[in-house]
Design an enzyme around this catalytic site. Structure first.
Site, PDB file in Angstrom:
ATOM      1  N   LYS A   1      13.450   8.080  12.243  1.00 26.99           N
ATOM      2  CA  LYS A   1      13.774   8.589  10.904  1.00 26.99           C
ATOM      3  C   LYS A   1      15.125   9.309  10.900  1.00 26.99           C
ATOM      4  O   LYS A   1      15.867   9.243   9.922  1.00 26.99           O
ATOM      5  CB  LYS A   1      12.642   9.494  10.400  1.00 26.99           C
ATOM      6  CG  LYS A   1      11.336   8.748  10.193  1.00 26.99           C
ATOM      7  CD  LYS A   1      11.471   7.730   9.073  1.00 26.99           C
ATOM      8  CE  LYS A   1      10.461   6.648   9.044  1.00 26.99           C
ATOM      9  NZ  LYS A   1      10.650   5.711   7.940  1.00 26.99           N
TER      10      LYS A   1
ATOM     11  N   TYR B   1       8.744   8.241  16.175  1.00 28.92           N
ATOM     12  CA  TYR B   1       8.869   8.041  14.730  1.00 28.92           C
ATOM     13  C   TYR B   1       9.944   8.974  14.151  1.00 28.92           C
ATOM     14  O   TYR B   1      10.804   8.542  13.378  1.00 28.92           O
ATOM     15  CB  TYR B   1       7.507   8.321  14.081  1.00 28.92           C
ATOM     16  CG  TYR B   1       7.472   8.211  12.580  1.00 28.92           C
ATOM     17  CD1 TYR B   1       7.348   6.973  11.962  1.00 28.92           C
ATOM     18  CD2 TYR B   1       7.526   9.347  11.768  1.00 28.92           C
ATOM     19  CE1 TYR B   1       7.295   6.861  10.575  1.00 28.92           C
ATOM     20  CE2 TYR B   1       7.464   9.256  10.391  1.00 28.92           C
ATOM     21  CZ  TYR B   1       7.344   8.016   9.799  1.00 28.92           C
ATOM     22  OH  TYR B   1       7.292   7.914   8.425  1.00 28.92           O
TER      23      TYR B   1
ATOM     24  N   SER C   1      11.974  10.638   6.654  1.00 30.60           N
ATOM     25  CA  SER C   1      10.909  11.642   6.737  1.00 30.60           C
ATOM     26  C   SER C   1      11.497  12.977   7.132  1.00 30.60           C
ATOM     27  O   SER C   1      12.436  13.032   7.937  1.00 30.60           O
ATOM     28  CB  SER C   1       9.880  11.212   7.783  1.00 30.60           C
ATOM     29  OG  SER C   1       9.060  12.312   8.130  1.00 30.60           O
TER      30      SER C   1
ATOM     31  N   THR D   1      -1.567   9.019   2.320  1.00 35.98           N
ATOM     32  CA  THR D   1      -1.532   7.552   2.378  1.00 35.98           C
ATOM     33  C   THR D   1      -2.423   7.058   3.516  1.00 35.98           C
ATOM     34  O   THR D   1      -2.752   7.812   4.430  1.00 35.98           O
ATOM     35  CB  THR D   1      -0.097   7.047   2.638  1.00 35.98           C
ATOM     36  OG1 THR D   1       0.316   7.506   3.937  1.00 35.98           O
ATOM     37  CG2 THR D   1       0.881   7.569   1.590  1.00 35.98           C
TER      38      THR D   1
ATOM     39  N   SER E   1       0.850  -1.205   0.000  1.00 31.90           N
ATOM     40  CA  SER E   1       0.000   0.000   0.000  1.00 31.90           C
ATOM     41  C   SER E   1       0.877   1.243   0.000  1.00 31.90           C
ATOM     42  O   SER E   1       2.103   1.157   0.139  1.00 31.90           O
ATOM     43  CB  SER E   1      -0.916   0.015   1.239  1.00 31.90           C
ATOM     44  OG  SER E   1      -0.136   0.190   2.409  1.00 31.90           O
TER      45      SER E   1
END
Length: 318
Positions: A205, A201, A175, A234, A50
């Site tokens: 990254k 997160y 990111s 997304t 995905s």
């Protein structure tokens, strides 16, 4: 300090990471860069069922590349594979069911893959942003296990296959959120203080960018890069950042826009003319720190990160 960083970053994001930011950058793209025949070249993409991973897999299959989709959910992976094959008319698309957060599974998968396959390009795309602190069966914090340790183990274990290949490359999807974080090696699994999934997160990254820089100095026969896809619409953004998604939905990039630089780094000749180890956004190398943000880490801190990952990776190696 972090409020300053976050504010500067958000303004930068509105300018550059949105759909309009992509459209402005795309005026300078060279269309011929992606006019390539990839038959005979093999690509592994994690999180390929995905979002950006699927969009990348589709573009590579369209150009004749062999695609190895590494996905956690077999049903979703098989459905995505069928769609990719139908659209590309390329049968060389293979599904591998692997949980990126499980260190032992990763070792098992990668070691058996290396025995029977050549790999030209690894695309580390899979990632997660879990907003409550969750621990895997192996006792690891889930974001760290997936985004950092998983990326480290898979990349390390696949080095023998990459080193046998022609024009080998590794592209890691990081990111821009990492620009808000300075590496914190003293709490890699967020055991202290209040847990914040977005910050965890962003830390992961930042770690991926540092690993890419390190690998580029250690393995000069492979071309390494990390990149920021911008703010794309997304399913992962919808579920892990619902309020951000709701506010920004009309400004977000399409999945294909987010995947463009991944594809460019993975397939174009132009990408390998750039030095190895850089961080890209919209086909250009960009700074890994905001001005006056004081997010640079020392080589000792970076050594400590790598040593911690080596130690953990070996602990789970069969």
């Amino acid at each position: 300090m972090s409020m300053f960083r976050n504010a500067v970053w958000f303004v930068k994001g509105l300018n550059e990471y949105t759909k309009s930011g992509y459209e402005a950058a795309a005026k300078h793209f060279v269309a011929a860069d992606l006019e390539v025949d990839l038959s005979g070249r093999s690509f592994m993409i994690t999180g390929a069922n995905s979002g950006l991973g699927k969009a990348t897999a589709q573009e590579i299959a369209n150009r004749g590349g062999t695609v190895h989709m590494v996905c956690r959910n077999k049903g979703r992976a098989d459905a995505a594979k069928q769609e990719i094959v139908e659209r590309s008319k390329n049968q060389n698309v293979h599904v591998h069911v692997v949980d990126m957060s499980c260190a032992k599974h990763l070792w098992d998968f990668a070691q058996s893959f290396v025995q029977s396959n050549v790999l030209n390009v690894l695309i580390n795309n899979a990632g997660c942003m879990v907003n409550q602190r969750e621990v895997t069966e192996e006792g690891l914090e889930k974001n760290f296990a997936t985004n950092t340790l998983g990326t480290y183990i898979l990349t390390t274990a696949l080095l023998p296959a990459l080193k046998k290949a022609q024009d080998p490359r590794v592209v890691t999807v990081s990111s821009g959120g990492m620009l808000t974080q300075k590496l914190n090696v003293d709490d890699l699994q967020f055991e202290k203080g209040t847990f914040d999934g977005t910050m965890a997160y962003a830390q992961n990254k930042r770690q991926q960018v540092i690993l890419t820089e390190r690998w580029a100095t250690q393995h000069k026969d492979i071309h390494w890069s990390s990149m920021h896809p911008g703010w794309a619409d997304t399913a992962a953004v919808q579920t892990s950042m619902p309020s951000f998604h709701a506010k920004m939905v009309n400004k977000l990039r399409t999945e294909a826009m987010g995947a463009d630089t991944i594809v460019w780094l993975a397939v174009s000749a132009a990408a390998t003319k750039q030095p190895s180890g850089l961080f890209f956004q919209d086909r250009r190398a960009v700074a890994t720190h905001l001005p006056l943000a004081f997010t640079a880490s020392s080589s000792q801190e970076e050594d400590k990160l790598v040593m911690a990952l080596q130690h953990l990776a070996l602990k789970y190696k069969p």
